[in-house]
Design a protein around this motif. Structure first.
Motif, PDB file in Angstrom:
ATOM      1  N   SER A 117       0.843  -1.140   0.008  1.00 15.98           N
ATOM      2  CA  SER A 117       0.061   0.075   0.052  1.00 15.98           C
ATOM      3  C   SER A 117       1.074   1.323   0.194  1.00 15.98           C
ATOM      4  N   PHE A 118       2.190   1.200   0.724  1.00 14.40           N
ATOM      5  CA  PHE A 118       2.940   2.203   0.804  1.00 14.40           C
ATOM      6  C   PHE A 118       4.449   1.849   0.450  1.00 14.40           C
ATOM      7  N   ILE A 119       5.261   2.673   0.114  1.00 15.13           N
ATOM      8  CA  ILE A 119       6.545   2.361  -0.010  1.00 15.13           C
ATOM      9  C   ILE A 119       7.503   3.514   0.736  1.00 15.13           C
ATOM     10  N   TYR A 120       8.805   3.363   0.868  1.00 19.73           N
ATOM     11  CA  TYR A 120       9.220   4.345   1.451  1.00 19.73           C
ATOM     12  C   TYR A 120      10.712   4.574   0.790  1.00 19.73           C
ATOM     13  N   GLY A 121      11.055   5.771   0.432  1.00 20.00           N
ATOM     14  CA  GLY A 121      11.979   6.054  -0.741  1.00 20.00           C
ATOM     15  C   GLY A 121      12.553   7.483  -0.161  1.00 20.00           C
ATOM     16  N   GLY A 122      13.310   7.955  -1.131  1.00 16.69           N
ATOM     17  CA  GLY A 122      14.144   9.193  -1.195  1.00 16.69           C
ATOM     18  C   GLY A 122      13.270  10.399  -1.695  1.00 16.69           C
ATOM     19  N   LEU A 123      13.489  11.592  -0.972  1.00 20.07           N
ATOM     20  CA  LEU A 123      12.783  13.069  -1.302  1.00 20.07           C
ATOM     21  C   LEU A 123      13.896  13.891  -1.803  1.00 20.07           C
ATOM     22  N   GLY A 124      14.838  13.638  -1.950  1.00 23.73           N
ATOM     23  CA  GLY A 124      16.047  14.611  -2.194  1.00 23.73           C
ATOM     24  C   GLY A 124      16.428  15.460  -1.206  1.00 23.73           C
ATOM     25  N   GLU A 125      16.133  15.157   0.078  1.00 24.63           N
ATOM     26  CA  GLU A 125      16.376  16.092   1.278  1.00 24.63           C
ATOM     27  C   GLU A 125      17.163  15.145   2.250  1.00 24.63           C
ATOM     28  N   ASP A 126      18.149  15.739   2.838  1.00 30.02           N
ATOM     29  CA  ASP A 126      18.873  14.906   4.087  1.00 30.02           C
ATOM     30  C   ASP A 126      17.739  14.655   5.002  1.00 30.02           C
ATOM     31  N   ASN A 127      17.890  13.275   5.669  1.00 33.86           N
ATOM     32  CA  ASN A 127      17.128  12.611   6.668  1.00 33.86           C
ATOM     33  C   ASN A 127      15.944  12.991   6.692  1.00 33.86           C
ATOM     34  N   THR A 128      15.124  12.731   5.319  1.00 37.16           N
ATOM     35  CA  THR A 128      13.784  12.907   5.229  1.00 37.16           C
ATOM     36  C   THR A 128      13.599  11.834   4.095  1.00 37.16           C
ATOM     37  N   THR A 129      12.396  11.037   4.617  1.00 33.19           N
ATOM     38  CA  THR A 129      11.831   9.865   3.712  1.00 33.19           C
ATOM     39  C   THR A 129      10.665  10.227   3.406  1.00 33.19           C
ATOM     40  N   LEU A 130      10.273   9.906   2.195  1.00 36.81           N
ATOM     41  CA  LEU A 130       8.706   9.870   1.508  1.00 36.81           C
ATOM     42  C   LEU A 130       8.260   8.610   1.792  1.00 36.81           C
ATOM     43  N   LYS A 131       6.956   8.512   2.239  1.00 38.69           N
ATOM     44  CA  LYS A 131       6.095   7.458   2.439  1.00 38.69           C
ATOM     45  C   LYS A 131       4.952   7.751   1.311  1.00 38.69           C
ATOM     46  N   ILE A 132       4.842   6.952   0.338  1.00 41.09           N
ATOM     47  CA  ILE A 132       3.792   7.028  -0.872  1.00 41.09           C
ATOM     48  C   ILE A 132       3.148   5.961  -1.346  1.00 41.09           C
ATOM     49  N   ASP A 133       2.024   5.811  -1.891  1.00 44.03           N
ATOM     50  CA  ASP A 133       1.453   5.004  -2.694  1.00 44.03           C
ATOM     51  C   ASP A 133       2.339   4.534  -3.844  1.00 44.03           C
ATOM     52  N   PRO A 134       2.900   3.229  -4.235  1.00 38.38           N
ATOM     53  CA  PRO A 134       3.764   2.815  -5.175  1.00 38.38           C
ATOM     54  C   PRO A 134       3.342   3.349  -6.577  1.00 38.38           C
ATOM     55  N   ASN A 135       1.841   3.271  -6.836  1.00 38.40           N
ATOM     56  CA  ASN A 135       1.259   3.436  -8.207  1.00 38.40           C
ATOM     57  C   ASN A 135       1.929   5.058  -8.406  1.00 38.40           C
ATOM     58  N   ALA A 136       2.136   6.032  -7.283  1.00 37.52           N
ATOM     59  CA  ALA A 136       2.539   7.236  -7.894  1.00 37.52           C
ATOM     60  C   ALA A 136       3.698   7.014  -8.834  1.00 37.52           C
ATOM     61  N   LEU A 137       4.520   6.120  -8.583  1.00 39.10           N
ATOM     62  CA  LEU A 137       5.756   6.091  -9.395  1.00 39.10           C
ATOM     63  C   LEU A 137       5.668   5.945 -10.880  1.00 39.10           C
ATOM     64  N   PHE A 138       4.433   5.448 -11.276  1.00 40.17           N
ATOM     65  CA  PHE A 138       3.992   5.305 -12.692  1.00 40.17           C
ATOM     66  C   PHE A 138       3.446   6.374 -13.169  1.00 40.17           C
ATOM     67  N   LYS A 139       2.511   7.076 -12.248  1.00 38.01           N
ATOM     68  CA  LYS A 139       1.821   8.230 -12.689  1.00 38.01           C
ATOM     69  C   LYS A 139       2.527   9.551 -12.945  1.00 38.01           C
ATOM     70  N   LEU A 140       3.548   9.692 -12.003  1.00 38.82           N
ATOM     71  CA  LEU A 140       4.241  10.940 -11.879  1.00 38.82           C
ATOM     72  C   LEU A 140       5.636  10.825 -12.587  1.00 38.82           C
ATOM     73  N   ASN A 141       6.186   9.837 -13.094  1.00 38.51           N
ATOM     74  CA  ASN A 141       7.425   9.648 -13.751  1.00 38.51           C
ATOM     75  C   ASN A 141       7.250   9.249 -15.281  1.00 38.51           C
ATOM     76  N   ARG A 142       8.310   9.286 -16.009  1.00 40.09           N
ATOM     77  CA  ARG A 142       8.177   8.995 -17.251  1.00 40.09           C
ATOM     78  C   ARG A 142       8.855   7.314 -17.364  1.00 40.09           C
ATOM     79  N   VAL A 143       7.890   6.575 -16.962  1.00 42.22           N
ATOM     80  CA  VAL A 143       8.456   5.063 -16.954  1.00 42.22           C
ATOM     81  C   VAL A 143       8.815   4.285 -18.298  1.00 42.22           C
ATOM     82  N   VAL A 144       9.710   4.111 -18.611  1.00 38.06           N
ATOM     83  CA  VAL A 144       9.939   3.353 -19.857  1.00 38.06           C
ATOM     84  C   VAL A 144      10.077   1.943 -19.765  1.00 38.06           C
ATOM     85  N   GLY A 145      10.128   1.437 -18.550  1.00 42.18           N
ATOM     86  CA  GLY A 145      10.197  -0.039 -18.368  1.00 42.18           C
ATOM     87  C   GLY A 145       9.994  -0.404 -16.698  1.00 42.18           C
TER      88      GLY A 145
END
Length: 148
Positions: A117-145
């Motif tokens: 339901s949620f994954i944890y990963g980088g946000l681009g900021e020191d000592n900050t983690t992003l918790k988000i629905d993994p489906n966002a990866l496909f909707k918000l990025n240019r996924v080629v594979g």
């Protein structure tokens, strides 16, 4: 960094920004810190290929990247992790702080992340983690594979 937050706030996806008490450098450290399955931790890697740089978001449960699989997926001969200098030059972020969103490179995403339901990963900021629905990866990025 503001660009990433803007993307998230306008995305319609539920997310949480978590400020870590300690730096997190590995998927295992992330899993231990958040008390979640290591497969929910989503490291963001930059790879160099014969056709340019790509962003690779993988499940921490994978253990390692199968570069033969990536070569086959992209139909190219050379695939390797980008150097620290290449990561900074290609993304504007340092190794360990590359966000899961907002980079103008093509993305390859590990489908294993969709098991949660949620994954944890980088946000681009020191000592900050992003918790988000993994489906966002496909909707918000240019996924080629995807990786299976």
């Amino acid at each position: 960094m503001e660009n990433v937050k803007d993307i998230l706030e306008n995305s319609g996806f539920t997310f949480e920004l978590i400020h870590n008490d300690i730096p997190i450098y590995t998927a295992k450290e992330g899993a231990d810190y958040f008390k979640v399955d290591i497969a929910q931790i989503a490291p963001t890697l930059i790879i160099y290929t014969g056709i340019g740089f790509h962003v690779l978001v993988v499940s921490g449960g994978r253990g390692h990247v199968n570069f033969k699989e990536v070569k086959h997926l992209l139909n190219c001969k050379n695939v390797r992790l980008a150097t620290k200098d290449e990561v900074k030059s290609a993304t504007g972020f340092s190794v360990g702080n590359v966000p899961m969103f907002g980079i103008s490179l093509p993305y390859i995403v590990d489908k294993k992340l969709l098991e949660f339901s949620f994954i944890y990963g980088g946000l681009g900021e020191d000592n900050t983690t992003l918790k988000i629905d993994p489906n966002a990866l496909f909707k918000l990025n240019r996924v080629v594979g995807t990786l299976d």
